[in-house]
Design a protein around this motif. Structure first.
Motif, PDB file in Angstrom:
ATOM      1  N   SER A  23       0.829  -1.202   0.000  1.00 40.47           N
ATOM      2  CA  SER A  23       0.000   0.000   0.000  1.00 40.47           C
ATOM      3  C   SER A  23       0.865   1.253   0.000  1.00 40.47           C
ATOM      4  O   SER A  23       0.567   2.221  -0.694  1.00 40.47           O
ATOM      5  CB  SER A  23      -0.921   0.016   1.223  1.00 40.47           C
ATOM      6  OG  SER A  23      -1.852  -1.034   1.153  1.00 40.47           O
ATOM      7  N   ALA A 115      -5.992   0.428  -7.441  1.00 38.90           N
ATOM      8  CA  ALA A 115      -4.629   0.077  -7.044  1.00 38.90           C
ATOM      9  C   ALA A 115      -4.672  -0.528  -5.638  1.00 38.90           C
ATOM     10  O   ALA A 115      -5.608  -0.284  -4.888  1.00 38.90           O
ATOM     11  CB  ALA A 115      -3.747   1.322  -7.065  1.00 38.90           C
ATOM     12  N   PRO A 116      -3.654  -1.345  -5.306  1.00 38.19           N
ATOM     13  CA  PRO A 116      -3.713  -2.044  -4.019  1.00 38.19           C
ATOM     14  C   PRO A 116      -3.367  -1.150  -2.835  1.00 38.19           C
ATOM     15  O   PRO A 116      -2.351  -1.322  -2.189  1.00 38.19           O
ATOM     16  CB  PRO A 116      -2.686  -3.162  -4.193  1.00 38.19           C
ATOM     17  CG  PRO A 116      -1.735  -2.652  -5.202  1.00 38.19           C
ATOM     18  CD  PRO A 116      -2.500  -1.750  -6.106  1.00 38.19           C
ATOM     19  N   LEU A 117      -4.199  -0.167  -2.568  1.00 38.78           N
ATOM     20  CA  LEU A 117      -4.059   0.629  -1.341  1.00 38.78           C
ATOM     21  C   LEU A 117      -5.467   1.022  -0.896  1.00 38.78           C
ATOM     22  O   LEU A 117      -6.380   1.069  -1.713  1.00 38.78           O
ATOM     23  CB  LEU A 117      -3.169   1.861  -1.555  1.00 38.78           C
ATOM     24  CG  LEU A 117      -3.688   3.087  -2.303  1.00 38.78           C
ATOM     25  CD1 LEU A 117      -2.706   4.235  -2.155  1.00 38.78           C
ATOM     26  CD2 LEU A 117      -3.935   2.823  -3.758  1.00 38.78           C
TER      27      LEU A 117
END
Ligand SMILES: Nc1ncnc2c1ncn2[C@@H]1O[C@H](COP(=O)(O)OP(=O)(O)OP(=O)(O)O)[C@@H](O)[C@H]1O
Ligand SMILES: [Mg+2]
Lengths: 276, 328
Positions: A23, A115-117
């Motif tokens: 993240s 996005a992976p955050l």
């Protein structure tokens, strides 16, 4: 329902660390994207940031002074206020305006929302980046004001506190911008400028010392609701301590409060816009 | 083995809406499978994909990607999925290649690798000469291919394609089909939504047909087609000779072995007489054996037959049979 936090109790420690690391990486990349895009449009950024305050400073600080319509010391009073105005307002505009566009028809922000955050981090990134632009805009005012006004009489030992006010003012502008940008639907963007920005500009004590408004009590109270007032008063108090001003600790507390309030509100609105 | 996608009693009701967009939906997608999600407009396909890619919050039920719940751990789920959305959502402040590179950066692909992957994917998608193009200057098909490239650059476990070939020319459509088949052989799980029955039949290992947010049926295309009341068809083009379509339907349905008759349209006649009617007959057994009886029944009533042709049912027949004819 909160979707923002990494669920620590459910996952094992190392998995949480892995998620947090990715993240953070995603956050840096998203910030990097904004820096990259700004770098490419630097001239338009500078124009947007400098034309208005320079014009204000020139007319009120220089022209009116030379014509004898303002008192000799007025330019000195105005200058710290203009720096404060730039920090707060540029941060506000640079957070809210792109956000309105991002959430409009084209939904360009979607790539970052996927996005992976945590999505709240994307909101924080938007706010932080707006604040960064506000800070740069405020710093740019120093040399310009010096050149334009010729001489300034500052209490230089107040510079660190003035810097603190600039940082807090930019952050406050970013949080207000996040709130406004996430709350205003794209087709209302015109109204946003007329109804929100203009009042903020003129009730922010950047063109007058707030503490001297005793004769205009209602206006003084009104100005106290504008976070910009505390940036202007804080900076003026630090750089021109002989001008009547608000106590420094009041400014700091009020700005921290504004950041907390509008930050939380802005993230709430952002989440609501980002997720169907 | 953990299913690639697991949806259980999923419900989505949008705020201020009076009905559920997704209504108790359940299905599983196996790893490495190409799964087709079919349904009429407004059936809830995009909503389902939205939930599975964490863009839409779910109202009730569970949805998991590779065992990770999208509701309680959306960040981990986002690392596993990629989506090519129905509408273009490319970053207009960046050029084509930068769109790929920044997307890869968001997903933590190392710097040197993302450059290499971006160039490789641009090449594979036939976009090398558009690498520096602005997004606004791309055609619809090029934007679509760029979105596919973007979806692939972080090596997702599950790829969602929401109507991947709508608005594409035949070349681009074939290209996308080849890519999907290619992904399948690489072991990537693909979930695609489409209205194009041929596409679904050609690409999917299994298809689920949804309507009003509910799963109506789910199986391999072949089994679905076999499950139709009549799996063989006869198309008859006739001059009605005064018969109404309903009247003709009755006549044809009376023929032994015909299970169902549907008017499928009219054919303008070249000679300026009544327009011809086309009827589709669904039959239980070998359709060829019924050609004679059908022709005889029509001949008896002096209905001129212009054409009788054999066909087998398609996925489209299954789709229409399940979801009806009216527009949404
Ligand atoms: N953001 C939204 N707010 C409110 N209702 C929505 C929203 N998005 C979709 N809907 C409704 O939910 C239902 C399902 O829509 P969805 O987009 O999932 O259908 P779809 O199967 O993808 O249709 P299509 O084939 O036309 O793309 C529709 O009735 C639609 O009106
Ligand atoms: Mg859709």
């Amino acid at each position: 329902m909160s979707r923002t936090a990494t669920n620590g109790s459910a996952a094992s420690g190392s998995a949480v660390r892995g998620t947090t690391a990715s993240s953070v990486r995603a956050f840096v990349a998203v910030l990097g994207r904004d820096v990259f895009v700004t770098g490419r449009e630097l001239p338009s950024f500078l124009a947007q940031v400098l034309v208005q305050p320079v014009a204000l400073l020139f007319i009120f600080g220089k022209v009116l002074g030379q014509l004898g319509y303002t008192q000799p010391g007025y330019a000195q009073i105005l200058f710290p206020g203009m720096i404060a105005l730039n920090a707060f307002l540029v941060a506000l505009q640079n957070t809210s305006f792109p956000l309105v566009l991002d959430f409009s028809y084209s939904r360009e922000i979607e790539d970052r929302l996927l996005a992976p955050l945590p999505i709240s981090w994307v909101a924080v990134e938007k706010m932080l980046f707006g604040a960064l632009r506000g800070l740069v805009a405020a710093l740019l005012m120093f040399p310009i004001g010096l050149v334009m006004l010729g001489e300034i009489h500052w209490n230089l030992s107040g510079l660190p506190f003035a810097a603190l006010c600039m940082v807090l003012g930019s952050l406050a502008g970013g949080t207000v911008g996040l709130t406004v940008g996430a709350a205003v639907p794209p087709r209302r963007i015109n109204i946003m400028f007329a109804v929100i920005l203009a009042p903020l500009i003129f009730t922010g004590a950047s063109q007058f010392p707030w503490a001297q408004l005793d004769g205009l009590r209602w206006f003084q109270i009104l100005c106290a609701f504008n976070p910009l007032t505390y940036v202007s008063e804080g900076m003026r108090g630090a750089l021109l301590p002989w001008v009547p001003h608000m106590a420094p600790w009041v400014c700091v507390l009020a700005l921290i409060g504004a950041c907390g309030l509008f930050g939380a509100l802005g993230i709430r609105f952002f989440l609501r816009r980002a997720l169907d | 083995m953990t299913p690639a996608v697991e949806v259980l009693d999923l419900v989505k009701r949008y705020p201020k809406s009076s009905s559920n967009a997704v209504d108790n939906l359940s299905f599983e997608v196996h790893p490495g499978e190409v799964f087709g999600l079919l349904g009429p407009n407004g059936a809830g396909k995009t909503t389902t994909v939205g939930i599975l890619t964490t863009r839409v919050t779910l109202t009730a039920g569970t949805a998991r990607i590779g065992g990770v719940s999208v509701g309680s751990d959306p960040v981990a789920a986002r690392r596993k999925v990629a989506v090519v959305p129905q509408q273009v959502n490319l970053d207009r402040s960046l050029n084509a290649r930068q769109n790929l590179i920044f997307h890869a950066a968001y997903h933590g692909v190392p710097r040197t690798e993302r450059r290499r992957l971006a160039d490789e994917l641009l090449d594979r998608m036939g976009l090398t000469d558009k690498a520096k193009a602005r997004i606004d200057d791309l055609s619809g098909g090029q934007a679509q291919r760029l979105m596919i490239a973007r979806a692939l650059i972080h090596r997702p476990e599950v790829l969602f394609l929401d109507e991947p070939s709508t608005g594409l020319d035949p070349q681009a459509r074939l290209f996308v089909h080849d890519r999907v088949s290619g992904l399948r052989s690489e072991g990537v799980t693909v979930v695609l939504t489409t209205h194009d029955m041929d596409e679904a039949e050609k690409l999917s290992d299994r298809v689920g047909i949804v309507d009003h947010g509910r799963m109506l049926t789910l199986d391999t295309p072949e089994k679905l087609i076999k499950s139709l009341p009549g799996s063989g068809t006869i198309d008859a083009t006739v001059h009605p000779n005064g018969f109404t379509p309903d009247g003709l339907t009755d006549v044809l349905a009376a023929v032994q072995g015909v299970e169902q008759v549907e008017p499928v349209g009219t054919v303008p006649s070249q000679t300026g007489e009544d327009p011809g009617l086309r009827m589709r007959l669904y039959v239980a057994d070998e359709p060829a054996a019924l050609l004679g009886p059908v022709a005889a029944a029509l001949h008896e009533r002096q209905v001129t037959v212009n054409d009788l042709s054999l066909g087998s049912a398609t996925l489209e027949d299954v789709f229409i049979d399940l979801t009806g004819r009216e527009l949404r």
